[in-house]
Motif scaffolding. Structure first.
Motif, short mmCIF file in Angstrom:
data_model
loop_
_atom_site.label_atom_id
_atom_site.label_comp_id
_atom_site.label_asym_id
_atom_site.label_seq_id
_atom_site.Cartn_x
_atom_site.Cartn_y
_atom_site.Cartn_z
N VAL A 1 -20.94 -63.87 -15.92
CA VAL A 1 -21.10 -63.58 -14.50
C VAL A 1 -21.96 -64.68 -13.88
N LEU A 2 -21.44 -65.30 -12.84
CA LEU A 2 -22.19 -66.33 -12.13
C LEU A 2 -23.28 -65.66 -11.30
N TRP A 3 -24.51 -66.16 -11.43
CA TRP A 3 -25.66 -65.59 -10.73
C TRP A 3 -26.29 -66.70 -9.90
N GLU A 4 -26.33 -66.50 -8.60
CA GLU A 4 -26.92 -67.50 -7.71
C GLU A 4 -28.09 -66.89 -6.94
N ALA A 5 -29.18 -67.62 -6.88
CA ALA A 5 -30.32 -67.24 -6.04
C ALA A 5 -30.31 -68.20 -4.86
N ASP A 6 -29.75 -67.73 -3.75
CA ASP A 6 -29.53 -68.57 -2.58
C ASP A 6 -30.48 -68.13 -1.47
N GLY A 7 -31.59 -68.84 -1.33
CA GLY A 7 -32.58 -68.44 -0.34
C GLY A 7 -33.14 -67.08 -0.67
N MET A 8 -33.01 -66.13 0.24
CA MET A 8 -33.50 -64.77 0.03
C MET A 8 -32.36 -63.82 -0.36
N VAL A 9 -31.32 -64.38 -0.97
CA VAL A 9 -30.14 -63.59 -1.34
C VAL A 9 -29.82 -63.81 -2.81
N ALA A 10 -29.48 -62.73 -3.53
CA ALA A 10 -28.95 -62.82 -4.88
C ALA A 10 -27.45 -62.58 -4.81
N ARG A 11 -26.68 -63.51 -5.37
CA ARG A 11 -25.20 -63.41 -5.30
C ARG A 11 -24.64 -63.42 -6.71
N LEU A 12 -23.72 -62.49 -6.99
CA LEU A 12 -23.06 -62.43 -8.29
C LEU A 12 -21.55 -62.60 -8.09
N VAL A 13 -20.93 -63.39 -8.97
CA VAL A 13 -19.50 -63.66 -8.89
C VAL A 13 -18.91 -63.60 -10.29
N ALA A 14 -17.73 -62.99 -10.43
CA ALA A 14 -17.04 -62.94 -11.72
C ALA A 14 -15.55 -63.13 -11.49
N THR A 15 -14.89 -63.78 -12.44
CA THR A 15 -13.45 -64.00 -12.33
C THR A 15 -12.84 -64.18 -13.70
N ASP A 16 -11.57 -63.81 -13.83
CA ASP A 16 -10.79 -64.14 -15.03
C ASP A 16 -9.64 -65.07 -14.66
N THR A 17 -9.72 -65.66 -13.48
CA THR A 17 -8.78 -66.60 -12.85
C THR A 17 -7.57 -65.88 -12.20
N LYS A 18 -7.40 -64.59 -12.44
CA LYS A 18 -6.35 -63.83 -11.76
C LYS A 18 -6.92 -62.94 -10.66
N ARG A 19 -8.22 -62.78 -10.69
CA ARG A 19 -8.93 -62.00 -9.67
C ARG A 19 -10.36 -62.50 -9.61
N LEU A 20 -11.03 -62.17 -8.54
CA LEU A 20 -12.41 -62.63 -8.36
C LEU A 20 -13.18 -61.57 -7.57
N ALA A 21 -14.37 -61.21 -8.07
CA ALA A 21 -15.23 -60.26 -7.38
C ALA A 21 -16.54 -60.96 -7.02
N MET A 22 -16.99 -60.77 -5.80
CA MET A 22 -18.23 -61.41 -5.33
C MET A 22 -19.02 -60.40 -4.51
N THR A 23 -20.30 -60.31 -4.78
CA THR A 23 -21.16 -59.44 -3.99
C THR A 23 -22.55 -60.04 -3.91
#
Length: 371
Positions: free
Chosen positions: A159-181
């Motif tokens: 799971v990709l985890w980004e700390a962008d400013g005052m936001v935590a963002r998580l992204v996951a994909t298996d290349t057929k779908r992608l979820a981001m929150t």
């Protein structure tokens, strides 16, 4: 080491920590837990050299401080089978003795010094904080979309985890779908010059989820160049990062889609599941026909038969769109956002990706099936 503690508390702690034990290893000590008694607590540790955990069990009666190496499977079996409320562990250099009212068990003890240390959360430095309830939601809505099969595409197994400013963002994909929150996060320490990306392995994500109990508990997350640490009230989880380059997910997300329609999450989930009853291993496919006022879901298996399910679309008067999806890719997402009354489905036609959105902070992109 000599202690007395609650059977239920020790059993729960061993089950949590045991998830980090190496399933296969050439180092026998890594197939075990390390227990360290100190003050009025027992610290349990496990690691497979990629992911590790420290878990502190409090309220322990420590008669003699020290350490022991304990096989988790045997200990858990003993704890499950006894009716005692309390048990005692007495470890020497050679054996660990477990005393019960009905008898005792003696387990061989390896040298505690052979067990590698598990990192601790050091004061200072940069980290961010989220409550356990918020973090649990972020993980639930993304981790399911990561690649689950054995793959050489290491970057999409985490799971990709980004700390962008005052936001935590998580992204996951298996290349057929992608979820981001994403969610607001309280950041401590010096801000980074640019958004840093960290790939957290699925094993660490699972271990973290098991340690999120009280929704209001504050979780500290330290993301470093080659590792990440997660500090809960009782546990410290350390993990090395997944190697590889995560797909440029921002380039994949369509900027504008022609069709937008609100859908009832529980009703849409029910209809997809109903239609999917007639799919089989060879035909993992449900066809959707969106038209003014309704969507019709159809599925057919060469041996199972066929299904047709209709769902009303209140207020939709847009164009007809025919599109097909793997139903599992929809049901997993819809279960992940349970509790949400509605989501917005965006699409153009049956050939381009469709996007589901919940508010401003959740996006799920799924590729349609061709043919």
């Amino acid at each position: 080491m000599k202690i007395t503690c609650s059977r239920d508390s020790l059993l729960a702690a061993c089950q949590i920590v045991g998830a980090a034990v190496a399933p296969r290893t050439t180092r026998p000590v890594l197939a075990n837990l390390k227990a360290v008694a100190h003050d009025d607590a027992l610290t349990l540790m496990a690691t497979d050299m990629e992911v590790g955990i420290r878990y502190e069990l409090r309220g322990v009666k420590v008669a003699r401080a020290g350490a022991a190496i304990i096989p988790p499977g045997r200990l858990v079996s003993i704890l499950r089978e006894t009716a005692d409320d309390e048990i005692s562990l007495d470890a020497t250099a050679d054996t660990t003795t477990i005393r019960l009212t009905t008898g005792r068990y003696e387990l061989p003890n390896l040298p505690p010094d052979e067990f590698p240390d598990v990192s601790t959360f050091e004061p200072g430095g940069r980290y961010h904080e989220l409550t356990a309830g918020v973090l649990r939601t972020l993980l639930k809505r993304t981790a399911f979309a990561a690649e689950k099969k054995e793959s050489t595409r290491w970057a999409v197994t985490g799971v990709l985890w980004e700390a962008d400013g005052m936001v935590a963002r998580l992204v996951a994909t298996d290349t057929k779908r992608l979820a981001m929150t994403e969610a607001p996060a309280e950041v401590h320490g010096e801000p980074e010059a640019k958004t840093a990306s960290h790939l957290i392995p699925s094993k660490a994500i699972t271990l973290l989820e098991r340690n999120l109990t009280d929704d209001g508990e504050v979780i500290r997350i330290a993301l470093k160049p080659n590792e990440a640490l997660f500090q809960t009230e009782r546990a410290l989880i350390h993990t090395k990062l997944v190697e590889g380059r995560f797909p440029p997910y921002r380039d994949i997300i369509p900027k504008k889609l022609a069709v937008k329609l609100p859908i009832s999450v529980p009703e849409f989930l029910a209809r997809v599941r109903q239609a999917a009853i007639m799919t089989d291993d060879e035909s993992k496919r449900v066809d959707f026909r969106f038209e003014p006022g309704q969507v019709t879901l159809t599925a057919r298996g060469p041996e199972t038969g066929s299904s047709e399910v209709v769902m009303p679309l209140v207020g939709y008067d847009g164009p007809e769109v025919d599109i097909a999806f793997d139903p599992a890719y929809l049901t997993e997402m819809l279960r992940a956002i349970d509790g949400e009354p509605t989501a917005v489905l965006e699409m153009t036609d049956g050939q381009k990706p469709a996007v589901f959105r919940v508010g401003e902070n959740y996006l799920y992109l799924v590729m349609p099936l061709s043919g």
